[in-house]
Design an enzyme around this catalytic site. Structure first.
Site, PDB file in Angstrom:
ATOM      1  N   ARG A 212     -10.299   8.653  36.431  1.00 41.29           N
ATOM      2  CA  ARG A 212      -9.427   7.518  36.703  1.00 41.29           C
ATOM      3  C   ARG A 212      -8.420   7.890  37.789  1.00 41.29           C
ATOM      4  NH1 ARG A 212      -6.252   7.116  33.113  1.00 41.29           N
ATOM      5  NH2 ARG A 212      -7.026   8.668  31.643  1.00 41.29           N
TER       6      ARG A 212
ATOM      7  N   TYR B 197     -16.493   5.099  38.989  1.00 41.18           N
ATOM      8  CA  TYR B 197     -16.242   5.868  37.772  1.00 41.18           C
ATOM      9  C   TYR B 197     -15.829   4.957  36.603  1.00 41.18           C
ATOM     10  CZ  TYR B 197     -13.924   8.582  34.245  1.00 41.18           C
ATOM     11  OH  TYR B 197     -13.551   9.076  33.022  1.00 41.18           O
TER      12      TYR B 197
ATOM     13  N   LYS C 189     -10.799   0.074  29.906  1.00 40.57           N
ATOM     14  CA  LYS C 189      -9.351   0.299  30.005  1.00 40.57           C
ATOM     15  C   LYS C 189      -8.639  -0.912  30.623  1.00 40.57           C
ATOM     16  CE  LYS C 189     -10.050   4.004  28.028  1.00 40.57           C
ATOM     17  NZ  LYS C 189      -9.560   5.338  27.801  1.00 40.57           N
TER      18      LYS C 189
ATOM     19  N   HIS D 105      -5.021   2.661  22.367  1.00 41.47           N
ATOM     20  CA  HIS D 105      -5.931   3.743  22.764  1.00 41.47           C
ATOM     21  C   HIS D 105      -6.189   4.606  21.519  1.00 41.47           C
ATOM     22  CE1 HIS D 105      -6.744   7.258  25.820  1.00 41.47           C
ATOM     23  NE2 HIS D 105      -7.851   6.618  25.508  1.00 41.47           N
TER      24      HIS D 105
ATOM     25  N   SER E 195      -6.124  10.894  26.684  1.00 37.87           N
ATOM     26  CA  SER E 195      -7.481  11.079  27.190  1.00 37.87           C
ATOM     27  C   SER E 195      -7.911  12.540  27.064  1.00 37.87           C
ATOM     28  CB  SER E 195      -7.534  10.655  28.653  1.00 37.87           C
ATOM     29  OG  SER E 195      -7.157   9.298  28.759  1.00 37.87           O
TER      30      SER E 195
ATOM     31  N   CYS F 222      -8.333  14.363  24.438  1.00 30.72           N
ATOM     32  CA  CYS F 222      -7.572  15.142  23.453  1.00 30.72           C
ATOM     33  C   CYS F 222      -8.148  15.026  22.047  1.00 30.72           C
ATOM     34  CB  CYS F 222      -6.115  14.725  23.466  1.00 30.72           C
ATOM     35  SG  CYS F 222      -5.269  15.269  24.966  1.00 30.72           S
TER      36      CYS F 222
ATOM     37  N   ASP G  93     -12.349   5.052  20.880  1.00 29.69           N
ATOM     38  CA  ASP G  93     -11.427   5.043  22.024  1.00 29.69           C
ATOM     39  C   ASP G  93     -10.407   3.911  22.002  1.00 29.69           C
ATOM     40  OD1 ASP G  93     -10.788   6.409  24.545  1.00 29.69           O
ATOM     41  OD2 ASP G  93     -11.424   4.570  25.534  1.00 29.69           O
TER      42      ASP G  93
ATOM     43  N   ASN H 122     -14.729  16.507  33.501  1.00 28.99           N
ATOM     44  CA  ASN H 122     -14.666  15.125  32.987  1.00 28.99           C
ATOM     45  C   ASN H 122     -16.050  14.462  33.036  1.00 28.99           C
ATOM     46  OD1 ASN H 122     -13.238  12.870  31.893  1.00 28.99           O
ATOM     47  ND2 ASN H 122     -13.261  11.896  33.918  1.00 28.99           N
TER      48      ASN H 122
ATOM     49  N   ARG I  75     -19.383  12.874  31.511  1.00 26.36           N
ATOM     50  CA  ARG I  75     -19.380  11.966  30.353  1.00 26.36           C
ATOM     51  C   ARG I  75     -20.787  11.547  29.959  1.00 26.36           C
ATOM     52  NH1 ARG I  75     -14.114   9.981  28.300  1.00 26.36           N
ATOM     53  NH2 ARG I  75     -12.637  11.135  29.571  1.00 26.36           N
TER      54      ARG I  75
ATOM     55  N   PHE J 195     -11.870  20.491  14.901  1.00 20.25           N
ATOM     56  CA  PHE J 195     -13.152  19.813  14.665  1.00 20.25           C
ATOM     57  C   PHE J 195     -13.325  19.482  13.169  1.00 20.25           C
ATOM     58  CE2 PHE J 195     -13.453  22.363  18.574  1.00 20.25           C
ATOM     59  CZ  PHE J 195     -13.693  21.345  19.475  1.00 20.25           C
TER      60      PHE J 195
HETATM   61  P1  GTP Z   1     -11.193  10.115  26.093  1.00 16.84           P
HETATM   62  O1  GTP Z   1     -12.588   9.632  26.011  1.00 16.84           O
HETATM   63  O2  GTP Z   1     -10.859  10.687  27.438  1.00 16.84           O
HETATM   64  O3  GTP Z   1     -10.183   9.095  25.689  1.00 16.84           O
HETATM   65  O4  GTP Z   1     -11.061  11.428  25.172  1.00 16.84           O
HETATM   66  P2  GTP Z   1     -11.076  11.726  23.599  1.00 16.84           P
HETATM   67  O5  GTP Z   1      -9.680  11.651  23.073  1.00 16.84           O
HETATM   68  O6  GTP Z   1     -12.117  10.942  22.908  1.00 16.84           O
HETATM   69  O7  GTP Z   1     -11.440  13.292  23.591  1.00 16.84           O
HETATM   70  P3  GTP Z   1     -12.722  14.060  23.016  1.00 16.84           P
HETATM   71  O8  GTP Z   1     -12.898  13.890  21.542  1.00 16.84           O
HETATM   72  O9  GTP Z   1     -13.868  13.735  23.876  1.00 16.84           O
HETATM   73  O10 GTP Z   1     -12.287  15.573  23.254  1.00 16.84           O
HETATM   74  C1  GTP Z   1     -11.998  16.101  24.505  1.00 16.84           C
HETATM   75  C2  GTP Z   1     -12.089  17.595  24.486  1.00 16.84           C
HETATM   76  O11 GTP Z   1     -11.276  18.155  23.457  1.00 16.84           O
HETATM   77  C3  GTP Z   1     -13.513  18.084  24.237  1.00 16.84           C
HETATM   78  O12 GTP Z   1     -13.781  19.149  25.112  1.00 16.84           O
HETATM   79  C4  GTP Z   1     -13.472  18.563  22.808  1.00 16.84           C
HETATM   80  O13 GTP Z   1     -14.402  19.573  22.567  1.00 16.84           O
HETATM   81  C5  GTP Z   1     -12.024  19.029  22.631  1.00 16.84           C
HETATM   82  N1  GTP Z   1     -11.583  18.866  21.216  1.00 16.84           N
HETATM   83  C6  GTP Z   1     -11.724  17.771  20.451  1.00 16.84           C
HETATM   84  N2  GTP Z   1     -11.259  17.977  19.192  1.00 16.84           N
HETATM   85  C7  GTP Z   1     -10.804  19.251  19.171  1.00 16.84           C
HETATM   86  C8  GTP Z   1     -10.214  20.057  18.149  1.00 16.84           C
HETATM   87  O14 GTP Z   1     -10.009  19.661  17.000  1.00 16.84           O
HETATM   88  N3  GTP Z   1      -9.848  21.338  18.512  1.00 16.84           N
HETATM   89  C9  GTP Z   1     -10.056  21.813  19.775  1.00 16.84           C
HETATM   90  N4  GTP Z   1      -9.691  23.067  20.027  1.00 16.84           N
HETATM   91  N5  GTP Z   1     -10.636  21.076  20.758  1.00 16.84           N
HETATM   92  C10 GTP Z   1     -10.991  19.823  20.463  1.00 16.84           C
HETATM   93  C1  SPV Z   2      -9.993   8.005  29.110  1.00 20.78           C
HETATM   94  O1  SPV Z   2      -9.759   8.552  30.206  1.00 20.78           O
HETATM   95  O2  SPV Z   2      -9.108   7.847  28.245  1.00 20.78           O
HETATM   96  C2  SPV Z   2     -11.369   7.570  28.785  1.00 20.78           C
HETATM   97  C3  SPV Z   2     -12.366   7.588  29.839  1.00 20.78           C
HETATM   98  O3  SPV Z   2     -11.621   7.152  27.669  1.00 20.78           O
HETATM   99  S1  SPV Z   2     -12.194   6.212  30.908  1.00 20.78           S
HETATM  100  O4  SPV Z   2     -12.926   5.092  30.320  1.00 20.78           O
HETATM  101  O5  SPV Z   2     -12.803   6.610  32.159  1.00 20.78           O
HETATM  102  O6  SPV Z   2     -10.824   5.883  31.061  1.00 20.78           O
HETATM  103 MN    MN Z   3      -9.842   7.035  26.394  1.00 20.74          MN
END
Ligand code: GTP
Ligand code: SPV
Ligand code: MN
Length: 617
Positions: free
Chosen positions: A86, A232, A241, A261, A283, A285, A308, A398, A400, A525
């Site tokens: 983004r 993207y 978004k 979010h 994002s 996290c 999300d 990033n 996906r 996790f």
């Molecule tokens: P967006 O799609 O960008 O909104 O992200 P999201 O909040 O859905 O994040 P996602 O679950 O895809 O996690 C992003 C990164 O954080 C990945 O590389 C995961 O492996 C890592 N991650 C997720 N949960 C944990 C956790 O509990 N501990 C650790 N150490 N890393 C984590």
């Molecule tokens: C984020 O960045 O929080 C996402 C991916 O979930 S995007 O849809 O590209 O914003």
């Molecule tokens: Mn997101």
């Protein structure tokens, strides 16, 4: 040579589905007159159409077809290296008044921005097909659901929208029946026919058309979206978004609901009791991972409703009901593996579009974290040869996956319930190496809003900018709130009043605290189920808690740590609330709040004062 001319078109000139709604026909004609596509096609959302589009994209070099035996009907897209996330610096909220966009958004005067957009969109689709994509956010016809129409000149966007939304005939039918819809215009900004002086030049397409000039614009008063120059996800799949957060947050403010979010999950306890939980993390996290969590503690079951975005509104019983407005997951690939998120791995078995991951020599995909050891040779996300010695990531940080939600084995049966699910608890989190404990419970709703408003998190690769830098990301909505952030906090406070006793409990979590060696201490996790268990036991009133300055902490005996390899030192660190660091953080919060001037709700100042008193006490 193609001769384009600006002769007006009628609905009969559109290919694909027939549209008759006069407003929709007018708008399509108006956008076509501006962008001058070679052809207009109205999408039906069928499997056949998806098949045709993806075949075209393979022929154009945008998609690589993966080995069908290994990963049926799946593709890899490689973007331009400059178009991977983004672009917050080019994202604008064009409200009439600058103050209504607030200090956290880029603002542009609507008239001025319309002029700029008219210039860049003029002829921007020449030589291309203009796709008209009707879509529903939420189950079609549901009481919380909303319709939109995206016009785009990108077949990659159309294919992705088919995965991420309920797209095509059913959504169009809602419009023909008179439903309101939000118009959203997208162009990659790479016309195939351009005029230089008197000369009309046709140029060859490139695999990932885009433009160095980018605009991601929102007009909250007229409820319109205009996006230019990027292919993207977050910039181009406008239902996500742009609509479901930036425009929807404004709708929610005006109509008394929330667009957030947040992931949504369903948890069943050992006694069979069912709970629903929503969680806002910035994002990249951990939302997708938490939404698909496999509990490591016995007797608990977690099912996914969304990963999300959550749209939440008070129900007739006074509780807060949430739907997932999306139909798919646009998830972060790196870090997703059998040991961290086996559910996602299972969901990615077939019918996936991957973007910017690495390609294996046998026609499959790979990214950092998929397996412990990388293959000996790969083609990296930019199409270059890669070996473990290369010293660069094989997949973009990033990168996906795009996949339908119902492919996740964890999907809850009620994930498409039109009325939503009642939320028992809300979590706010972020990436914090220091200060923020593993979990703390807010003292009350107002304190919870303060916790949400003051979230800071280390920046990730999901947006342009310096990865790792700590920044404020209130409610994980910094890049997504379509209006003044302080007004948004006031709206949350009002929602608390509406909900009263029916309001969800609020918690703050942090999976990312690090020790002196920089190691993340909490295993995260699946083990996060231990933290959820404590939160739900609090919801049930089963356990007492320890009052600490930043919130209520678990008593050591109440957090199930059976079988975890954590020393006392680790545990002390995970729950440490250091008054000095927190006093500094409170000072930074005061500075931060000052940015919002007199729009800052008085409750936030009161909460900051109360925090300081608890720290001093
Ligand atoms: P967006 O799609 O960008 O909104 O992200 P999201 O909040 O859905 O994040 P996602 O679950 O895809 O996690 C992003 C990164 O954080 C990945 O590389 C995961 O492996 C890592 N991650 C997720 N949960 C944990 C956790 O509990 N501990 C650790 N150490 N890393 C984590
Ligand atoms: C984020 O960045 O929080 C996402 C991916 O979930 S995007 O849809 O590209 O914003
Ligand atoms: Mn997101």
């Amino acid at each position: 040579m193609v001769m384009t001319h600006a002769a007006p078109r009628t609905a009969a000139d559109f290919d694909g589905l027939r549209i008759t709604d006069p407003d929709l026909v007018d708008w399509v004609q108006e956008i076509a007159a501006l962008t001058r596509p070679a052809r207009i096609y109205v999408c039906d959302g069928s499997r056949e159409e998806y098949g045709r589009l993806t075949s075209q994209l393979v022929a154009a070099g945008t998609l690589v077809r993966l080995d069908d035996a290994k990963r049926p009907r799946s593709f890899l897209a490689r973007s331009e290296p400059s178009d991977v996330a983004r672009v917050e610096s080019r994202t604008f909220i064009c409200s009439e008044q600058e103050a209504d966009a607030g200090p956290t958004n880029n603002w542009a005067e609507p008239g001025v921005m319309r002029e700029e957009l008219r210039e860049v969109f003029a002829g921007s689709m020449r030589g291309r097909t203009m796709y008209v994509v009707p879509f529903s956010m939420g189950p079609v016809g549901g009481p919380i659901s909303r319709i939109g129409v995206e016009i785009t000149d990108s077949a990659y966007v159309v294919a992705s929208m088919r995965i991420m939304t309920r797209m095509g005939a059913a959504a169009l039918e809602r419009i023909e029946q008179g439903a309101d819809w939000v118009p959203a215009v997208h162009s990659v900004g790479h016309p195939l026919v351009v005029t230089h002086g008197n000369e009309v030049v046709t140029r060859r397409d490139v695999p990932w058309p885009c433009n160095d000039t980018k605009y991601i614009c929102h007009f909250p008063e007229t409820r319109e979206i205009w996006s230019y120059g990027s292919g993207y996800g977050g910039n181009a799949l406008l239902g996500k978004k742009c609509y479901a957060l930036r425009i929807a947050s404004v709708l929610g403010r005006d109509e008394g609901w929330l667009a957030e979010h947040m992931l949504i999950l369903k948890i069943t306890g050992p006694d069979g009791r069912v709970y629903h939980l929503a969680a806002a993390f910035p994002s990249a996290c951990g939302k997708t991972n938490l939404a698909m969590l496999r509990p490591t503690i016995p007797g608990w079951k977690v099912e996914t409703i969304g990963d999300d975005i959550a749209w939440m509104r008070p129900g007739p019983d006074g509780r807060l009901y949430a739907i997932n407005p999306e139909a798919g997951f646009f998830g972060v690939a790196p870090g997703t593996g059998e040991s961290t998120n086996p559910t996602a791995i299972a969901a990615l078995d077939h019918d996936v579009i991957f973007t910017n991951v690495a390609l294996t020599d046998d026609g499959d995909v790979w990214w950092e974290g998929l397996t412990d050891t990388p293959p000996e040779h790969l083609t990296d996300w930019q199409g270059n040869d890669w070996t473990p010695e290369s010293g660069t990531p094989a997949a973009h940080p990033n990168s996906r996956f795009t996949v339908r939600a119902d492919q996740a084995p964890s999907i809850a049966p009620e994930w498409e319930d039109r009325g939503g699910v009642p939320i028992d608890a809300i979590l706010f989190g972020g990436r914090r190496a220091t200060n923020v404990p593993l979990i703390a419970e807010a003292y009350d709703w107002e304190h919870g809003v303060f916790i949400g408003a003051t979230v800071s998190s280390e920046q990730t690769a999901a947006a342009e900018g310096a990865v790792g830098q700590l920044r404020r990301d209130p409610f994980a909505m910094l890049p997504f709130c379509g209006y003044n952030m302080a007004d948004y906090w006031a709206h949350w406070l009002e929602m608390g009043e509406t909900l009263g006793d029916g309001a969800p409990r609020i918690f703050q979590v942090n999976w990312f605290r690090r020790d002196g060696d920089g190691r993340i201490v909490w295993p995260g996790f699946g083990e996060n189920s231990r933290v959820l268990e404590w939160a739900l036991r609090r919801v049930n009133g089963e356990v007492a808690a320890v009052d600490a300055p930043t919130g209520r902490l678990p008593r050591p005996r109440d957090l199930n740590l059976d079988g975890l390899d954590l020393g006392q030192e680790d545990l002390d660190l995970l729950f440490e609330v250091d008054p000095d660091s927190w006093s500094s953080e409170a000072d930074l919060t005061e500075e931060y709040f000052a940015r919002f001037g007199d729009r800052l709700p008085a409750e936030m100042t009161d909460q900051l004062r109360a925090l300081r008193q608890r720290l001093a006490g």
